[in-house]
Design an enzyme around this catalytic site. Structure first.
Site, PDB file in Angstrom:
ATOM      1  N   ARG A 154       0.834  -1.210   0.000  1.00  0.00           N
ATOM      2  CA  ARG A 154       0.000   0.000   0.000  1.00  0.00           C
ATOM      3  C   ARG A 154       0.867   1.257   0.000  1.00  0.00           C
ATOM      4  NH1 ARG A 154      -4.744  -2.323   2.798  1.00  0.00           N
ATOM      5  NH2 ARG A 154      -5.207  -4.072   1.425  1.00  0.00           N
ATOM      6  N   GLU A 172     -13.952 -14.666  11.140  1.00  0.00           N
ATOM      7  CA  GLU A 172     -13.938 -14.165   9.764  1.00  0.00           C
ATOM      8  C   GLU A 172     -13.725 -15.283   8.745  1.00  0.00           C
ATOM      9  OE1 GLU A 172     -11.598 -10.945   6.879  1.00  0.00           O
ATOM     10  OE2 GLU A 172     -11.116 -11.033   9.006  1.00  0.00           O
ATOM     11  N   LYS A 216     -17.635 -11.857  10.914  1.00  0.00           N
ATOM     12  CA  LYS A 216     -17.120 -10.974   9.850  1.00  0.00           C
ATOM     13  C   LYS A 216     -17.088 -11.756   8.538  1.00  0.00           C
ATOM     14  CE  LYS A 216     -13.289  -7.978   8.450  1.00  0.00           C
ATOM     15  NZ  LYS A 216     -12.073  -7.231   8.834  1.00  0.00           N
ATOM     16  N   SER A 243     -14.851  -5.809   3.357  1.00  0.00           N
ATOM     17  CA  SER A 243     -15.123  -5.206   2.044  1.00  0.00           C
ATOM     18  C   SER A 243     -14.610  -6.088   0.912  1.00  0.00           C
ATOM     19  CB  SER A 243     -14.532  -3.797   1.958  1.00  0.00           C
ATOM     20  OG  SER A 243     -13.181  -3.777   2.345  1.00  0.00           O
ATOM     21  N   GLY A 244     -13.550  -6.834   1.152  1.00  0.00           N
ATOM     22  CA  GLY A 244     -13.124  -7.888   0.236  1.00  0.00           C
ATOM     23  C   GLY A 244     -12.735  -7.464  -1.161  1.00  0.00           C
ATOM     24  N   GLY A 245     -12.272  -6.231  -1.334  1.00  0.00           N
ATOM     25  CA  GLY A 245     -11.868  -5.800  -2.673  1.00  0.00           C
ATOM     26  C   GLY A 245     -12.904  -4.964  -3.395  1.00  0.00           C
ATOM     27  N   ARG A 251      -9.313  -1.633   3.553  1.00  0.00           N
ATOM     28  CA  ARG A 251      -9.034  -0.820   2.366  1.00  0.00           C
ATOM     29  C   ARG A 251     -10.154   0.166   2.055  1.00  0.00           C
ATOM     30  NH1 ARG A 251      -9.451   0.741  -2.220  1.00  0.00           N
ATOM     31  NH2 ARG A 251     -11.556  -0.085  -2.173  1.00  0.00           N
TER      32      ARG A 251
END
Length: 358
Positions: A51, A195, A237, A279-281, A310
């Site tokens: 990042r 998760e 999650k 959010s997973g992308g 993210r």
């Protein structure tokens, strides 16, 4: 003759002597408080380096500290944050002025948490599939994290969709590990975020995601039951039920919301205090719109909120770029995303709110 139900009752009584379920439930309820969600700031050193590389910042212990401190000191943004998931490095760090970062989080009204899994390894005899590791010394690590201020933890299982996968072996072994982790956390008086992430990286359609997500959640709650995890003291999650990123005909917002709520109602007991989605992308606004649409459906047995990494941090990272003069603007960008998702957690978000801010 002792019945299986009486054996379970005896075991449950013994377990409740070693853990305070009321306190665990209080923390879990606070983590999914109305209009608030969880900031996932637990990127591994490798992930945050990627990042930072993208924004031209060298990833050092100090730069990682400075970036995260900036988020935790964002008073407006933290109003919408109930808890912060930290990486092992971060939970021990101090701010530039010497204040422990966990104290900054508490001062902002949020709960410190800790990522405790140690990543994934290839799953034997299951090509293309992985299992999450880190259970071996977890019982020894958890009390130290508790002493440092962590009141919840996170463990991520990764389930990929592709040709011939996921296998039942992959689903079962990851569900088993998640449940073992959850039981260890509760024994240490720490709320486990459970998760199970079904990845959206493939070209599958939304119905294939639904099918896999349903199998994963059914298996997970069976394992949680067998390992005596108290559902009142966890936060789930999961992924949303969504088309793969490479699918040419991706499902719209309403279909994602309807199918995600449907699979959750079919699989997640009402005893669970809340569900905080990853959010997973997804893009920033996509993740917000989906959460809002689900809450607009209403009549749900648990609270639905966010546990985004993210999707909360992309805007502040690209604004910050490692420069002191950009801190205020980056904090504003973070505050905006946190506020939008806080509204989505109440079913009160509107797309034009994004345009007005822009």
């Amino acid at each position: 003759m002792t019945t299986s139900s009486s054996v379970r009752g005896i075991a449950t009584d013994a377990m409740e002597e070693t853990m305070n379920l009321d306190e665990l439930n209080k923390v879990a309820q606070a983590m999914v408080a109305p209009g608030k969600g969880i900031l996932a700031a637990d990127e591994s050193s490798g992930t945050i380096k990627k990042r930072f590389d993208a924004i031209g910042v060298e990833s050092t212990e100090d730069s990682r500290r400075d970036y995260r401190e900036m988020l935790f000191r964002s008073a407006e943004g933290m109003k919408h944050i109930s808890g912060v998931i930290l990486y092992d490095e971060t939970i021990w760090q101090k701010a530039k002025d010497g204040a422990p970062l966990v104290e900054l989080i508490k001062k902002a009204g949020a709960i410190p948490g800790i990522k405790v899994d140690e990543g994934t390894r290839p799953l034997p005899i299951c090509p293309g599939e992985v299992v999450t590791i880190g259970l071996d010394k977890l019982a020894d690590r958890l009390p130290k994290y508790f002493e440092q201020g962590a009141r919840f933890a996170k463990w991520r299982a990764v389930i990929d969709i592709g040709a011939g996968i996921p296998s039942y072996a992959c689903i079962r072994v990851n569900a088993h590990a998640l449940a073992r982790y959850a039981a260890l956390c509760q024994a240490a008086q720490i709320v486990p975020i459970v998760e199970p992430e079904v990845l959206m990286d493939g070209d599958h359609d939304i119905d294939r995601c639904y099918q896999v997500t349903e199998m994963v959640l059914k298996t997970l709650f069976e394992e949680l039951y067998f390992q005596r995890v108290a559902l009142e003291g966890i936060v789930l999650k999961p992924n949303m039920v969504i088309s793969g990123k490479k699918n040419s005909k991706r499902a719209g917002v309403e279909e994602v919301a309807e199918k995600t709520v449907r699979v959750l109602k079919n699989c997640v007991p009402g005893a669970v205090p809340g569900i905080a989605f990853l959010s997973g992308g997804q893009s920033d606004e996509e993740a917000t719109a989906h959460l809002d649409a689900m809450n607009k459906i209403g009549n749900l047995p648990w609270r639905l909120t966010f546990s985004y990494g993210r999707a909360l941090q992309h805007a502040p990272q690209t604004t910050w770029k490692g420069k002191t003069e950009n801190v205020a603007a980056a904090q504003h960008a973070f505050s905006h995303r946190a506020k939008m998702n806080g509204l989505a957690a109440l079913g009160q978000w509107k797309a034009d709110m994004e345009k007005k801010a822009a």
